[in-house]
Design a protein around this motif. Sequence first.
Motif, PDB file in Angstrom:
ATOM      1  N   SER A 174       0.578  -1.224  -0.298  1.00  0.00           N
ATOM      2  CA  SER A 174       0.425  -0.440  -0.387  1.00  0.00           C
ATOM      3  C   SER A 174       0.835   0.845   0.149  1.00  0.00           C
ATOM      4  CB  SER A 174      -1.081  -0.068   1.290  1.00  0.00           C
ATOM      5  OG  SER A 174       0.260  -0.416   2.961  1.00  0.00           O
ATOM      6  N   GLY A 175       1.917   1.422  -0.213  1.00  0.00           N
ATOM      7  CA  GLY A 175       2.471   2.198   0.230  1.00  0.00           C
ATOM      8  C   GLY A 175       2.382   3.062   0.733  1.00  0.00           C
ATOM      9  N   LYS A 176       2.694   4.831  -0.347  1.00  0.00           N
ATOM     10  CA  LYS A 176       2.428   6.047   1.461  1.00  0.00           C
ATOM     11  C   LYS A 176       0.386   6.382   1.605  1.00  0.00           C
ATOM     12  CE  LYS A 176       1.159   9.269  -2.987  1.00  0.00           C
ATOM     13  NZ  LYS A 176      -0.406   8.673  -2.569  1.00  0.00           N
ATOM     14  N   VAL A 215       8.893  10.366   5.891  1.00  0.00           N
ATOM     15  CA  VAL A 215      10.896  10.944   6.128  1.00  0.00           C
ATOM     16  C   VAL A 215      10.906  10.034   5.027  1.00  0.00           C
ATOM     17  CG1 VAL A 215      12.484  10.156   7.513  1.00  0.00           C
ATOM     18  CG2 VAL A 215      11.032  10.656   8.853  1.00  0.00           C
ATOM     19  N   LEU A 216      10.543   8.762   4.474  1.00  0.00           N
ATOM     20  CA  LEU A 216      11.211   8.958   3.028  1.00  0.00           C
ATOM     21  C   LEU A 216      10.368   9.299   1.940  1.00  0.00           C
ATOM     22  CD1 LEU A 216      12.465   5.054   5.238  1.00  0.00           C
ATOM     23  CD2 LEU A 216      13.688   6.715   4.481  1.00  0.00           C
ATOM     24  N   GLY A 217       9.006   8.811   2.109  1.00  0.00           N
ATOM     25  CA  GLY A 217       8.696   9.223   0.837  1.00  0.00           C
ATOM     26  C   GLY A 217       7.593   7.646   0.014  1.00  0.00           C
ATOM     27  N   ASP A 218       7.227   7.957  -0.881  1.00  0.00           N
ATOM     28  CA  ASP A 218       7.291   6.883  -1.999  1.00  0.00           C
ATOM     29  C   ASP A 218       7.516   5.590  -2.241  1.00  0.00           C
ATOM     30  OD1 ASP A 218       4.499   5.316  -2.311  1.00  0.00           O
ATOM     31  OD2 ASP A 218       4.679   5.371  -3.803  1.00  0.00           O
ATOM     32  N   THR A 219       9.262   6.425  -2.970  1.00  0.00           N
ATOM     33  CA  THR A 219       9.767   5.551  -3.312  1.00  0.00           C
ATOM     34  C   THR A 219      10.728   5.229  -2.339  1.00  0.00           C
ATOM     35  OG1 THR A 219       9.764   7.242  -5.472  1.00  0.00           O
ATOM     36  CG2 THR A 219      11.391   5.599  -5.479  1.00  0.00           C
ATOM     37  N   LEU A 220      11.739   6.025  -1.572  1.00  0.00           N
ATOM     38  CA  LEU A 220      12.169   4.993  -0.805  1.00  0.00           C
ATOM     39  C   LEU A 220      11.646   4.484   0.170  1.00  0.00           C
ATOM     40  CD1 LEU A 220      14.573   8.039   0.213  1.00  0.00           C
ATOM     41  CD2 LEU A 220      15.464   6.909  -1.090  1.00  0.00           C
ATOM     42  N   LYS A 265      10.332   1.244   0.106  1.00  0.00           N
ATOM     43  CA  LYS A 265       9.884   0.034  -0.637  1.00  0.00           C
ATOM     44  C   LYS A 265      11.478  -0.772  -0.870  1.00  0.00           C
ATOM     45  CE  LYS A 265       5.463   1.137  -2.887  1.00  0.00           C
ATOM     46  NZ  LYS A 265       4.890   1.077  -4.103  1.00  0.00           N
ATOM     47  N   MET A 266      12.389   0.810  -0.075  1.00  0.00           N
ATOM     48  CA  MET A 266      13.823   0.052  -0.897  1.00  0.00           C
ATOM     49  C   MET A 266      14.287  -0.327   0.284  1.00  0.00           C
ATOM     50  SD  MET A 266      15.272   3.237  -3.319  1.00  0.00           S
ATOM     51  CE  MET A 266      16.405   2.871  -3.267  1.00  0.00           C
ATOM     52  N   PHE A 267      14.137  -0.233   1.530  1.00  0.00           N
ATOM     53  CA  PHE A 267      14.768  -1.092   2.270  1.00  0.00           C
ATOM     54  C   PHE A 267      14.029  -2.081   3.025  1.00  0.00           C
ATOM     55  CE2 PHE A 267      15.668   3.450   2.411  1.00  0.00           C
ATOM     56  CZ  PHE A 267      16.849   3.676   2.468  1.00  0.00           C
ATOM     57  N   SER A 268      14.701  -3.179   3.590  1.00  0.00           N
ATOM     58  CA  SER A 268      13.970  -3.792   3.825  1.00  0.00           C
ATOM     59  C   SER A 268      14.027  -3.825   5.794  1.00  0.00           C
ATOM     60  CB  SER A 268      15.443  -5.677   4.199  1.00  0.00           C
ATOM     61  OG  SER A 268      16.237  -4.842   4.548  1.00  0.00           O
ATOM     62  N   TYR A 269      14.362  -3.163   6.605  1.00  0.00           N
ATOM     63  CA  TYR A 269      14.371  -2.281   7.420  1.00  0.00           C
ATOM     64  C   TYR A 269      13.572  -0.855   7.409  1.00  0.00           C
ATOM     65  CZ  TYR A 269      15.553  -6.878   9.741  1.00  0.00           C
ATOM     66  OH  TYR A 269      16.194  -7.569   9.754  1.00  0.00           O
ATOM     67  N   PRO A 270      12.844  -0.286   6.647  1.00  0.00           N
ATOM     68  CA  PRO A 270      12.413   0.722   6.724  1.00  0.00           C
ATOM     69  C   PRO A 270      12.443   1.599   7.776  1.00  0.00           C
ATOM     70  CG  PRO A 270      10.089  -0.160   6.397  1.00  0.00           C
ATOM     71  CD  PRO A 270      11.655  -1.561   6.464  1.00  0.00           C
ATOM     72  N   GLU A 271      12.235   1.259   9.526  1.00  0.00           N
ATOM     73  CA  GLU A 271      11.991   1.532  10.392  1.00  0.00           C
ATOM     74  C   GLU A 271      13.380   1.855  10.663  1.00  0.00           C
ATOM     75  OE1 GLU A 271      10.462  -2.437  11.197  1.00  0.00           O
ATOM     76  OE2 GLU A 271      11.186  -1.537   9.948  1.00  0.00           O
ATOM     77  N   TYR A 272      14.392   0.920  10.461  1.00  0.00           N
ATOM     78  CA  TYR A 272      15.995   1.479  10.776  1.00  0.00           C
ATOM     79  C   TYR A 272      16.103   2.705  10.255  1.00  0.00           C
ATOM     80  CZ  TYR A 272      19.873   0.827  11.950  1.00  0.00           C
ATOM     81  OH  TYR A 272      22.071   0.715  12.631  1.00  0.00           O
ATOM     82  N   ALA A 273      15.791   3.048   8.871  1.00  0.00           N
ATOM     83  CA  ALA A 273      16.664   3.522   8.225  1.00  0.00           C
ATOM     84  C   ALA A 273      15.875   4.962   8.244  1.00  0.00           C
ATOM     85  CB  ALA A 273      16.039   3.311   6.410  1.00  0.00           C
ATOM     86  N   ILE A 274      14.805   5.289   8.915  1.00  0.00           N
ATOM     87  CA  ILE A 274      14.426   6.305   9.674  1.00  0.00           C
ATOM     88  C   ILE A 274      15.575   7.041  11.129  1.00  0.00           C
ATOM     89  CG2 ILE A 274      12.019   6.260   8.397  1.00  0.00           C
ATOM     90  CD1 ILE A 274      11.186   6.068  10.576  1.00  0.00           C
ATOM     91  N   LEU A 275      16.016   5.848  11.326  1.00  0.00           N
ATOM     92  CA  LEU A 275      16.481   6.697  12.916  1.00  0.00           C
ATOM     93  C   LEU A 275      17.559   7.215  12.264  1.00  0.00           C
ATOM     94  CD1 LEU A 275      16.021   3.298  14.646  1.00  0.00           C
ATOM     95  CD2 LEU A 275      14.988   5.097  15.113  1.00  0.00           C
ATOM     96  N   ARG A 276      17.970   6.949  11.097  1.00  0.00           N
ATOM     97  CA  ARG A 276      19.998   7.601  10.911  1.00  0.00           C
ATOM     98  C   ARG A 276      18.906   9.035  10.453  1.00  0.00           C
ATOM     99  NH1 ARG A 276      21.905   3.691   6.694  1.00  0.00           N
ATOM    100  NH2 ARG A 276      22.339   1.997   8.755  1.00  0.00           N
ATOM    101  N   LYS A 277      17.768   9.940  11.042  1.00  0.00           N
ATOM    102  CA  LYS A 277      17.223  10.964  10.224  1.00  0.00           C
ATOM    103  C   LYS A 277      16.887  11.640  11.612  1.00  0.00           C
ATOM    104  CE  LYS A 277      16.800  10.744   5.774  1.00  0.00           C
ATOM    105  NZ  LYS A 277      17.146  11.472   4.559  1.00  0.00           N
ATOM    106  N   ILE A 278      17.695  11.097  12.322  1.00  0.00           N
ATOM    107  CA  ILE A 278      17.581  12.425  14.070  1.00  0.00           C
ATOM    108  C   ILE A 278      18.398  12.732  14.784  1.00  0.00           C
ATOM    109  CG2 ILE A 278      17.486  11.502  16.227  1.00  0.00           C
ATOM    110  CD1 ILE A 278      15.474   8.750  15.912  1.00  0.00           C
ATOM    111  N   GLU A 279      17.916  14.174  14.270  1.00  0.00           N
ATOM    112  CA  GLU A 279      18.939  14.623  14.731  1.00  0.00           C
ATOM    113  C   GLU A 279      18.397  15.676  16.504  1.00  0.00           C
ATOM    114  OE1 GLU A 279      20.795  17.279  12.079  1.00  0.00           O
ATOM    115  OE2 GLU A 279      21.097  15.338  10.586  1.00  0.00           O
TER     116      GLU A 279
END
Length: 344
Positions: A31-33, A224-229, A231-245
Motif C-alpha cells: 500500500s506504499g504511502k 520521512v522517506l516518501g513513497d519511493t524510498l 519500498k527500498m529498505f528491508s528495515y525501513p523503521e531502522y532507516a528513518i532513525l538515521r534522520k534523527i538529530e
Amino acid sequence: MLTKNQNMAMSFFLTRALFLGGGMSSIFALSGKDAWISGILGIILGIGIIYLINLFGKDVNGSLKRYLAKNNLINISLKILFFLFYSLIIFIGILSITTLVSSYYLNYTPSLMICIPIVILLIYLTMKGTKVLGRVAQIIFPLCLFITITKIFLLMETAKISYFLPLYTYPSSKIFIGSLIFAILSSSPFLLLIDEKVPLKQNIINYLIGSITGLFIIINITSVLGDTLLKMFSYPEYAILRKIEFFNFFENVENLIAFIWLGDLFIMLGTAVNRVKNLFAKPDWFAYLYLIIIVLFITLYVESNFAIIMFIYNRFIYLFGILLLLILIGFYIKHILKKKYEKV
C-alpha cells in the motif's frame, strides 16, 4: 497469573514484535504511502480478532494444557495448531534477531555466537516462569514506550506532509490486504496470553497502546522517506532513525534506539518458549532442546541461503494468518460442542 500492569506491558511488546523487518516492509510493498490507511483499518480488524480471542479464552479453565487435556480429535488438533503457532513465533523471532544484529551491530560475528547468550537468557527466564517474564516486561515497558514516543517527535522535524499526497492512490484491494497483514501481525501474538483472564475492555486497551504506536511508526516512515524510498529498505523503521538529530549535535543514535526492538522480540520469544513448555506433559528440557534445535537450524542452514530468508520473509505472514484462522475455528467448534453438552 500476571497482574494488570504486567499484562499491559506484555501486550505492548507482543503487539509490535512481528512487524520488525518483513512485517512492516510487506505492508509498504502493498500500500506504499497509503500504508497509514492500512494501519487504521488493521487496528479495527485487530480489535475484532482480540474480541474473538477473548471470547474463546473465557472457555479456558485454568491453563490451556488443562483445557485441552482430553485426548479427543478437536483437542489434539488444537494442541498441534498451537505447537505450530509457537514454533513459528520462535522461528521468526530468532531469525529476526540474528538478521538485525548481524546486519547492523555485529557484522562479522557468526549468527550462532549471537544466539548463544540469547538462548541462555531465554532458558534462564523461562525456568522462572511467566511471572518473572511479566516483571521484566513491566520494568522495561516505560523506557521502551518513552523512547518510541520521543523518536516519533524527533522525526517530525524531517517529516513532509507532501509525501502523503495525493491520498488514496493505491488500489483498495492492496490497502485491504495490507490492513489484514497489520491486523494479523499485531493481534495473533495475543494467543500467547490466552491463559490470562483479562477483561475484554482491558485487552482492547492493551492492544491499542501497542498498535497505535505501530501506526505512528508507519506515519513516521512515510513522512520521512516518501513513497519511493520506503519500498527500498528491508528495515525501513531502522532507516528513518538515521534522520534523527537533536539540537544539531545529538545524532547517530539509530543503534541505541533500535535496541527497543530486541526487547519486543525477546519478550515474545520468552513467552512462546514458556507456552511450549506448558503445552505438553513432557519434561521442561523438551522446550529448551526444541529451542536449541531451531536456533541451530536457522544459524547453520537458513542464514547461509539468502533465497530461503527472502522466501520466509515473504510468506511467514500468510502462515500466521492460516494458523490464527484454524485456531479460532477450532475454538469455535469446541465452544459449540461445549454448549451442546451443557444442554443435554
